[in-house]
Design a protein around this motif. Structure first.
Motif, PDB file in Angstrom:
ATOM      1  N   LEU A   1      12.020  30.905 -17.514  1.00 51.01           N
ATOM      2  CA  LEU A   1      10.851  30.721 -18.377  1.00 51.01           C
ATOM      3  C   LEU A   1       9.593  31.317 -17.755  1.00 51.01           C
ATOM      4  O   LEU A   1       8.727  31.833 -18.467  1.00 51.01           O
ATOM      5  CB  LEU A   1      10.632  29.222 -18.644  1.00 51.01           C
ATOM      6  CG  LEU A   1      11.692  28.529 -19.493  1.00 51.01           C
ATOM      7  CD1 LEU A   1      11.406  27.037 -19.585  1.00 51.01           C
ATOM      8  CD2 LEU A   1      11.755  29.138 -20.892  1.00 51.01           C
TER       9      LEU A   1
ATOM     10  N   GLY B   1       9.329  33.901 -16.339  1.00 46.74           N
ATOM     11  CA  GLY B   1       9.309  35.325 -16.683  1.00 46.74           C
ATOM     12  C   GLY B   1       8.416  35.619 -17.873  1.00 46.74           C
ATOM     13  O   GLY B   1       7.884  36.725 -18.006  1.00 46.74           O
ATOM     14  N   ALA B   2       8.232  34.619 -18.751  1.00 42.46           N
ATOM     15  CA  ALA B   2       7.351  34.802 -19.903  1.00 42.46           C
ATOM     16  C   ALA B   2       5.902  35.009 -19.456  1.00 42.46           C
ATOM     17  O   ALA B   2       5.089  35.555 -20.193  1.00 42.46           O
ATOM     18  CB  ALA B   2       7.439  33.609 -20.842  1.00 42.46           C
ATOM     19  N   LEU B   3       5.588  34.546 -18.239  1.00 38.93           N
ATOM     20  CA  LEU B   3       4.248  34.755 -17.679  1.00 38.93           C
ATOM     21  C   LEU B   3       4.246  35.950 -16.722  1.00 38.93           C
ATOM     22  O   LEU B   3       3.301  36.133 -15.962  1.00 38.93           O
ATOM     23  CB  LEU B   3       3.799  33.493 -16.927  1.00 38.93           C
ATOM     24  CG  LEU B   3       3.700  32.199 -17.744  1.00 38.93           C
ATOM     25  CD1 LEU B   3       3.347  31.020 -16.849  1.00 38.93           C
ATOM     26  CD2 LEU B   3       2.673  32.350 -18.854  1.00 38.93           C
ATOM     27  N   GLU B   4       5.350  36.705 -16.749  1.00 37.71           N
ATOM     28  CA  GLU B   4       5.518  37.877 -15.879  1.00 37.71           C
ATOM     29  C   GLU B   4       5.574  37.488 -14.407  1.00 37.71           C
ATOM     30  O   GLU B   4       5.194  38.262 -13.532  1.00 37.71           O
ATOM     31  CB  GLU B   4       4.424  38.910 -16.145  1.00 37.71           C
ATOM     32  CG  GLU B   4       4.466  39.411 -17.593  1.00 37.71           C
ATOM     33  CD  GLU B   4       3.369  40.407 -17.904  1.00 37.71           C
ATOM     34  OE1 GLU B   4       2.919  41.090 -16.972  1.00 37.71           O
ATOM     35  OE2 GLU B   4       2.974  40.483 -19.073  1.00 37.71           O
TER      36      GLU B   4
ATOM     37  N   ILE C   1      -2.098  31.739 -22.693  1.00 34.89           N
ATOM     38  CA  ILE C   1      -0.729  32.257 -22.669  1.00 34.89           C
ATOM     39  C   ILE C   1      -0.548  33.288 -23.770  1.00 34.89           C
ATOM     40  O   ILE C   1       0.024  34.348 -23.556  1.00 34.89           O
ATOM     41  CB  ILE C   1       0.276  31.112 -22.868  1.00 34.89           C
ATOM     42  CG1 ILE C   1       0.165  30.154 -21.710  1.00 34.89           C
ATOM     43  CG2 ILE C   1       1.688  31.643 -22.951  1.00 34.89           C
ATOM     44  CD1 ILE C   1       0.870  28.877 -21.967  1.00 34.89           C
TER      45      ILE C   1
ATOM     46  N   ASP D   1       2.466  36.042 -27.832  1.00 27.31           N
ATOM     47  CA  ASP D   1       3.597  36.842 -27.352  1.00 27.31           C
ATOM     48  C   ASP D   1       4.421  36.072 -26.329  1.00 27.31           C
ATOM     49  O   ASP D   1       5.652  36.035 -26.403  1.00 27.31           O
ATOM     50  CB  ASP D   1       3.099  38.141 -26.704  1.00 27.31           C
ATOM     51  CG  ASP D   1       2.624  39.130 -27.756  1.00 27.31           C
ATOM     52  OD1 ASP D   1       2.832  38.836 -28.955  1.00 27.31           O
ATOM     53  OD2 ASP D   1       2.041  40.152 -27.391  1.00 27.31           O
ATOM     54  N   ALA D   2       3.712  35.459 -25.364  1.00 27.95           N
ATOM     55  CA  ALA D   2       4.428  34.709 -24.325  1.00 27.95           C
ATOM     56  C   ALA D   2       5.132  33.502 -24.926  1.00 27.95           C
ATOM     57  O   ALA D   2       6.261  33.174 -24.538  1.00 27.95           O
ATOM     58  CB  ALA D   2       3.466  34.260 -23.224  1.00 27.95           C
ATOM     59  N   THR D   3       4.479  32.850 -25.886  1.00 30.27           N
ATOM     60  CA  THR D   3       5.103  31.691 -26.524  1.00 30.27           C
ATOM     61  C   THR D   3       6.376  32.108 -27.245  1.00 30.27           C
ATOM     62  O   THR D   3       7.402  31.419 -27.193  1.00 30.27           O
ATOM     63  CB  THR D   3       4.107  31.030 -27.505  1.00 30.27           C
ATOM     64  OG1 THR D   3       2.927  30.682 -26.780  1.00 30.27           O
ATOM     65  CG2 THR D   3       4.689  29.776 -28.135  1.00 30.27           C
TER      66      THR D   3
ATOM     67  N   ARG E   1       8.188  34.704 -26.430  1.00 29.53           N
ATOM     68  CA  ARG E   1       9.172  35.036 -25.386  1.00 29.53           C
ATOM     69  C   ARG E   1       9.842  33.765 -24.874  1.00 29.53           C
ATOM     70  O   ARG E   1      11.048  33.731 -24.656  1.00 29.53           O
ATOM     71  CB  ARG E   1       8.493  35.778 -24.221  1.00 29.53           C
ATOM     72  CG  ARG E   1       8.224  37.243 -24.494  1.00 29.53           C
ATOM     73  CD  ARG E   1       8.016  38.017 -23.196  1.00 29.53           C
ATOM     74  NE  ARG E   1       6.863  37.582 -22.439  1.00 29.53           N
ATOM     75  CZ  ARG E   1       5.620  38.019 -22.622  1.00 29.53           C
ATOM     76  NH1 ARG E   1       5.362  38.921 -23.555  1.00 29.53           N
ATOM     77  NH2 ARG E   1       4.630  37.571 -21.883  1.00 29.53           N
ATOM     78  N   VAL E   2       9.051  32.711 -24.694  1.00 28.74           N
ATOM     79  CA  VAL E   2       9.607  31.435 -24.222  1.00 28.74           C
ATOM     80  C   VAL E   2      10.631  30.925 -25.227  1.00 28.74           C
ATOM     81  O   VAL E   2      11.733  30.492 -24.856  1.00 28.74           O
ATOM     82  CB  VAL E   2       8.484  30.394 -24.006  1.00 28.74           C
ATOM     83  CG1 VAL E   2       9.084  29.012 -23.769  1.00 28.74           C
ATOM     84  CG2 VAL E   2       7.614  30.786 -22.830  1.00 28.74           C
TER      85      VAL E   2
ATOM     86  N   MET F   1      13.792  32.821 -24.900  1.00 29.57           N
ATOM     87  CA  MET F   1      14.505  32.467 -23.668  1.00 29.57           C
ATOM     88  C   MET F   1      15.218  31.127 -23.816  1.00 29.57           C
ATOM     89  O   MET F   1      16.356  30.966 -23.380  1.00 29.57           O
ATOM     90  CB  MET F   1      13.507  32.369 -22.496  1.00 29.57           C
ATOM     91  CG  MET F   1      13.000  33.703 -22.021  1.00 29.57           C
ATOM     92  SD  MET F   1      11.594  33.460 -20.916  1.00 29.57           S
ATOM     93  CE  MET F   1      11.280  35.146 -20.427  1.00 29.57           C
ATOM     94  N   VAL F   2      14.529  30.177 -24.439  1.00 27.44           N
ATOM     95  CA  VAL F   2      15.138  28.849 -24.620  1.00 27.44           C
ATOM     96  C   VAL F   2      16.355  28.957 -25.530  1.00 27.44           C
ATOM     97  O   VAL F   2      17.392  28.332 -25.277  1.00 27.44           O
ATOM     98  CB  VAL F   2      14.106  27.851 -25.197  1.00 27.44           C
ATOM     99  CG1 VAL F   2      14.788  26.552 -25.595  1.00 27.44           C
ATOM    100  CG2 VAL F   2      13.018  27.573 -24.180  1.00 27.44           C
TER     101      VAL F   2
ATOM    102  N   LEU G   1      19.140  30.400 -23.391  1.00 25.55           N
ATOM    103  CA  LEU G   1      19.621  29.411 -22.421  1.00 25.55           C
ATOM    104  C   LEU G   1      20.332  28.254 -23.118  1.00 25.55           C
ATOM    105  O   LEU G   1      21.279  27.675 -22.573  1.00 25.55           O
ATOM    106  CB  LEU G   1      18.452  28.884 -21.580  1.00 25.55           C
ATOM    107  CG  LEU G   1      17.872  29.902 -20.586  1.00 25.55           C
ATOM    108  CD1 LEU G   1      16.518  29.433 -20.068  1.00 25.55           C
ATOM    109  CD2 LEU G   1      18.825  30.113 -19.412  1.00 25.55           C
TER     110      LEU G   1
END
Lengths: 140, 139
Positions: A24, A26-29, B9, B12-14, B16-17, B20-21, B24
């Motif tokens: 996770l 990684g989402a913050l680089e 954040i 975009d990052a949200t 991406r999270v 990822m979830v 996973l």
């Protein structure tokens, strides 16, 4: 925020949770993530890795975790200012009070929300980076 | 979480999270299946030697892990079952909790695995938990 160049230490007995958190981030680089299975195992990693954030499980061995944070705040083998994010069984006010007393900066209840975890990690890292910049400006 | 943090954040990052979830969570299927298999092995050990405290202790540790992880990986029903089992086994001496009661919890975990039950606990899930609580004498 962009976390390139920042380091995070994840302390949790469970490999799957460690992997989740590292992924996770990684989402913050953030790619520089070290891991430890327990607070006692984390001590040497802390000194070597010099993290900008410590994420630690507070449910497996609560006393060992509190001692771990206490040692950090005394500057033993670590930057005493490094922010600590704890994963706790609850965010009951007694838990938050104990966290504040020992020097834990923020607490998330398990089971963790991935988005919440990343938001809080980002906020703590942001404060740390801004704090460093302010210190640098003051020194000049 | 503050609005300030959320803004820092960014969307975009949200996103991406969330991706990822999702990935996973897909991978967690194998972890939960393996943990449930270990539970079944320990249950068999417990039935063979009820006075042996090692098997319930091992089951408690596995249940504790599942309780802490399953909801994060979109299996709240498994988390709820494991949480109940943790509560039963936490302070229990060997023989305090019947193997039938423990078996009912393990069977429901097996159902989550085999039927690939994910997402919020619906009415059917709530009914299964209620039945479990009755079997454990909690209702």
């Amino acid at each position: 925020m962009r976390g390139q160049g920042l380091r995070v230490l994840v302390v949790d007995a469970n490999a799957h949770i460690r992997r989740l958190i590292a992924t996770l981030l990684g989402a913050l680089e953030i790619t520089d993530v070290s891991e430890a299975r327990s607070p006692s195992a984390a001590a040497s990693v802390l000194a070597e890795h010099r993290p900008d954030l410590v994420v630690v499980d507070w449910t497996n061995d609560p006393v060992e975790t509190l001692l771990f944070v206490h040692r950090i705040r005394r500057g033993e083998g670590a930057d005493r200012q490094v922010p600590v994010l704890a994963l706790a069984a609850s965010t009951h006010h007694a838990v938050l009070e104990e966290a504040r007393e020992v020097g834990i900066d923020d607490v998330i209840a398990k089971p963790i929300s991935a988005v919440d975890l990343i938001h809080r990690a980002a906020a703590l890292l942001d404060e740390r980076v801004n704090g460093r910049m302010a210190l640098g400006a003051a020194a000049q | 979480m503050s609005d300030r943090a959320a803004k820092k954040i960014g969307d975009d990052a949200t996103l991406r999270v969330a991706r990822m979830v999702e990935r996973l969570s897909d991978e967690y299927a194998a972890v939960l299946a393996a943990e449930t298999g270990r539970m079944e092995t320990h249950l068999a050990r417990m039935r063979a030697a009820p006075e042996d405290g090692d098997a319930p202790r091992a089951m408690f540790r596995i249940a504790h892990d599942i309780k802490g992880q399953a909801a994060t990986f979109d299996r709240p029903l498994a988390g709820a079952v494991a949480g109940r089992l943790c509560g039963l086994l936490r302070e229990a001496a060997p023989g305090d909790v019947s193997s039938e009661t423990i078996a009912a919890h393990v069977a429901l975990l097996r159902r989550v695995v085999d039927d690939r039950l994910r997402g919020a606990i619906d009415a059917d899930g709530a009914a299964l938990l209620e039945r479990l609580d009755r079997a454990a004498g909690l209702r």
